[in-house]
Motif scaffolding. Structure first.
Motif, PDB file in Angstrom:
ATOM      1  N   PHE A   1       0.832  -1.212   0.000  1.00 34.07           N
ATOM      2  CA  PHE A   1       0.000   0.000   0.000  1.00 34.07           C
ATOM      3  C   PHE A   1       0.865   1.260   0.000  1.00 34.07           C
ATOM      4  N   SER A   2       2.001   1.227   0.685  1.00 30.37           N
ATOM      5  CA  SER A   2       2.923   2.359   0.625  1.00 30.37           C
ATOM      6  C   SER A   2       3.512   2.488  -0.773  1.00 30.37           C
ATOM      7  N   GLY A   3       3.698   1.355  -1.444  1.00 30.46           N
ATOM      8  CA  GLY A   3       4.178   1.392  -2.819  1.00 30.46           C
ATOM      9  C   GLY A   3       3.222   2.124  -3.739  1.00 30.46           C
ATOM     10  N   PHE A   4       1.902   1.959  -3.522  1.00 26.81           N
ATOM     11  CA  PHE A   4       0.917   2.710  -4.306  1.00 26.81           C
ATOM     12  C   PHE A   4       1.093   4.211  -4.081  1.00 26.81           C
ATOM     13  N   PHE A   5       1.268   4.606  -2.823  1.00 29.97           N
ATOM     14  CA  PHE A   5       1.496   6.020  -2.509  1.00 29.97           C
ATOM     15  C   PHE A   5       2.732   6.542  -3.242  1.00 29.97           C
ATOM     16  N   PHE A   6       3.826   5.798  -3.124  1.00 26.85           N
ATOM     17  CA  PHE A   6       5.100   6.251  -3.683  1.00 26.85           C
ATOM     18  C   PHE A   6       5.025   6.349  -5.208  1.00 26.85           C
ATOM     19  N   CYS A   7       4.414   5.361  -5.848  1.00 27.20           N
ATOM     20  CA  CYS A   7       4.322   5.360  -7.313  1.00 27.20           C
ATOM     21  C   CYS A   7       3.463   6.525  -7.810  1.00 27.20           C
ATOM     22  N   VAL A   8       2.324   6.769  -7.157  1.00 25.49           N
ATOM     23  CA  VAL A   8       1.459   7.879  -7.561  1.00 25.49           C
ATOM     24  C   VAL A   8       2.168   9.210  -7.326  1.00 25.49           C
ATOM     25  N   GLY A   9       2.845   9.354  -6.182  1.00 21.63           N
ATOM     26  CA  GLY A   9       3.536  10.603  -5.880  1.00 21.63           C
ATOM     27  C   GLY A   9       4.666  10.893  -6.844  1.00 21.63           C
ATOM     28  N   VAL A  10       5.550   9.942  -7.038  1.00 25.26           N
ATOM     29  CA  VAL A  10       6.689  10.145  -7.935  1.00 25.26           C
ATOM     30  C   VAL A  10       6.222  10.290  -9.380  1.00 25.26           C
ATOM     31  N   GLY A  11       5.287   9.445  -9.786  1.00 20.00           N
ATOM     32  CA  GLY A  11       4.770   9.546 -11.150  1.00 20.00           C
ATOM     33  C   GLY A  11       4.107  10.881 -11.416  1.00 20.00           C
ATOM     34  N   GLY A  12       3.312  11.384 -10.466  1.00 19.06           N
ATOM     35  CA  GLY A  12       2.653  12.677 -10.640  1.00 19.06           C
ATOM     36  C   GLY A  12       3.645  13.826 -10.713  1.00 19.06           C
ATOM     37  N   LEU A  13       4.655  13.809  -9.835  1.00 23.03           N
ATOM     38  CA  LEU A  13       5.672  14.864  -9.881  1.00 23.03           C
ATOM     39  C   LEU A  13       6.437  14.842 -11.194  1.00 23.03           C
ATOM     40  N   MET A  14       6.689  13.647 -11.706  1.00 18.07           N
ATOM     41  CA  MET A  14       7.413  13.534 -12.959  1.00 18.07           C
ATOM     42  C   MET A  14       6.577  14.051 -14.134  1.00 18.07           C
ATOM     43  N   ILE A  15       5.289  13.770 -14.107  1.00 19.26           N
ATOM     44  CA  ILE A  15       4.398  14.232 -15.180  1.00 19.26           C
ATOM     45  C   ILE A  15       4.306  15.760 -15.172  1.00 19.26           C
ATOM     46  N   GLN A  16       4.285  16.355 -13.971  1.00 21.96           N
ATOM     47  CA  GLN A  16       4.186  17.804 -13.881  1.00 21.96           C
ATOM     48  C   GLN A  16       5.386  18.511 -14.495  1.00 21.96           C
ATOM     49  N   THR A  17       6.551  17.885 -14.433  1.00 17.53           N
ATOM     50  CA  THR A  17       7.771  18.510 -14.970  1.00 17.53           C
ATOM     51  C   THR A  17       8.163  17.932 -16.327  1.00 17.53           C
ATOM     52  N   TRP A  18       7.268  17.138 -16.934  1.00 21.28           N
ATOM     53  CA  TRP A  18       7.632  16.419 -18.163  1.00 21.28           C
ATOM     54  C   TRP A  18       7.998  17.357 -19.312  1.00 21.28           C
ATOM     55  N   ASP A  19       7.225  18.440 -19.471  1.00 20.37           N
ATOM     56  CA  ASP A  19       7.457  19.348 -20.608  1.00 20.37           C
ATOM     57  C   ASP A  19       8.783  20.083 -20.503  1.00 20.37           C
ATOM     58  N   SER A  20       9.295  20.236 -19.296  1.00 17.96           N
ATOM     59  CA  SER A  20      10.556  20.967 -19.108  1.00 17.96           C
ATOM     60  C   SER A  20      11.784  20.064 -19.222  1.00 17.96           C
ATOM     61  N   LEU A  21      11.576  18.774 -19.420  1.00 13.96           N
ATOM     62  CA  LEU A  21      12.694  17.832 -19.509  1.00 13.96           C
ATOM     63  C   LEU A  21      13.169  17.700 -20.950  1.00 13.96           C
ATOM     64  N   ASN A  22      14.474  17.445 -21.103  1.00 19.39           N
ATOM     65  CA  ASN A  22      14.978  17.163 -22.449  1.00 19.39           C
ATOM     66  C   ASN A  22      14.732  15.690 -22.777  1.00 19.39           C
ATOM     67  N   GLN A  23      15.115  15.285 -23.980  1.00 20.64           N
ATOM     68  CA  GLN A  23      14.790  13.937 -24.429  1.00 20.64           C
ATOM     69  C   GLN A  23      15.451  12.868 -23.558  1.00 20.64           C
ATOM     70  N   PHE A  24      16.703  13.093 -23.173  1.00 23.39           N
ATOM     71  CA  PHE A  24      17.406  12.117 -22.333  1.00 23.39           C
ATOM     72  C   PHE A  24      16.726  11.985 -20.974  1.00 23.39           C
ATOM     73  N   GLU A  25      16.341  13.118 -20.378  1.00 23.90           N
ATOM     74  CA  GLU A  25      15.673  13.085 -19.077  1.00 23.90           C
ATOM     75  C   GLU A  25      14.303  12.421 -19.172  1.00 23.90           C
ATOM     76  N   GLN A  26      13.612  12.614 -20.297  1.00 23.20           N
ATOM     77  CA  GLN A  26      12.314  11.967 -20.462  1.00 23.20           C
ATOM     78  C   GLN A  26      12.464  10.448 -20.569  1.00 23.20           C
ATOM     79  N   TRP A  27      13.461   9.992 -21.306  1.00 25.71           N
ATOM     80  CA  TRP A  27      13.704   8.552 -21.391  1.00 25.71           C
ATOM     81  C   TRP A  27      14.115   7.989 -20.033  1.00 25.71           C
ATOM     82  N   SER A  28      14.942   8.721 -19.298  1.00 25.65           N
ATOM     83  CA  SER A  28      15.350   8.275 -17.956  1.00 25.65           C
ATOM     84  C   SER A  28      14.141   8.197 -17.030  1.00 25.65           C
TER      85      SER A  28
END
Length: 274
Positions: free
Chosen positions: A115-142
């Protein structure tokens, strides 16, 4: 015409701003509902654990923090979506460390980690999506590869904890704790715990549970059930497969409950001689 066009642009911006505010507010309440649902499931699911305290306390912690966030949602400046995602990431990280410790080392609890894994995945995934447009191609693949790793890890936690999580050792420990407290029958009693304290993959635990059940049923005067469990004990090696210290602990706990009823148990001296 120019004034009409300007008014139209202002109207569109106002409508767009209202739509954005509505979507943000909806997402905030969806995250609150997600947090409350996980906390509620932890509290309810703790009843099926041999040691319910860790998952129950963690669930109550999540519910308490979620309640505070929900109250703050009514304020003029509520918690932002980013704040929710940071909260999910932080509480998920803490829960993962505690949950994996219980899942792998103490083997007393299997709910906190997935259940903590669900929290962590949603949190990290959401933060990553919010900054997706500002990332370069290498950072997006990473970031994409990191999300794949998170998904694989969460899948393992779900299968290891929720689907195939077995706690035979913890159930035997819980049975001994219940016995020492004088709690023999009931859902949380020693009999119920020891009946779950065996496993086909950990055969050394089986004779310990069978012997405990044999002694307890002798103690309460149920000879028919005692004979059934003794037959099961003989099938896995008999009393010779059980450490003398375990037998002594069972006898000692039963004697403290009722010394007269403990006279129905076989003599420890005879067991040692055999």
């Amino acid at each position: 015409l120019s004034s009409s066009s300007a008014a139209s642009d202002v109207y569109k911006r106002q409508v767009g701003s209202r739509m954005l505010t509505f979507e943000t507010n909806t997402l905030q309440w969806l995250l609150i509902g997600f947090e409350a649902a996980v906390g509620f499931l932890l509290v309810v699911g703790s009843k099926s654990q041999p040691f319910p305290q860790p998952s129950r306390r963690f669930g109550m912690l999540i519910l308490s923090l979620t309640f505070l966030v929900a109250v703050g949602q009514m304020a003029p400046k509520p918690v932002t979506v980013t704040g929710h995602l940071v909260f999910l990431t932080g509480i998920g990280s803490f829960g993962l460390l505690a949950g994996i410790h219980h899942l792998v080392r103490t083997r007393r609890e299997v709910l906190i980690a997935p259940f903590s894994g669900f929290f962590f995945c949603v949190g990290v995934g959401g933060l990553m999506i919010q900054t997706w447009d500002s990332l370069n191609q290498f950072e997006q693949w990473s970031g994409f590869l990191a999300l794949v790793v998170l998904g694989c890890g969460q899948t393992w936690l779900v299968f290891r904890g929720l689907l195939i999580g077995r706690l035979p050792l913890a159930w035997s420990q819980a049975g001994m704790v219940a016995l020492q407290r004088g709690n023999i029958s009931g859902d949380d009693g020693a009999i119920s715990c020891f009946e779950k304290g065996w496993d086909a993959d950990e055969e050394h635990l089986n004779p310990m549970a069978y012997l405990a059940l044999h002694r307890i049923h002798l103690f309460i005067g149920d000879k028919a059930a005692a004979n059934e469990w003794y037959d099961s004990l003989l099938d896995v090696g008999g009393e010779e497969a059980v450490a003398v210290e375990w037998i002594e602990a069972i006898h000692s706990a039963l004697e403290k409950i009722d010394k007269e009823s403990s006279n129905r148990l076989p003599s420890l001296e005879r067991n040692e001689q055999e």
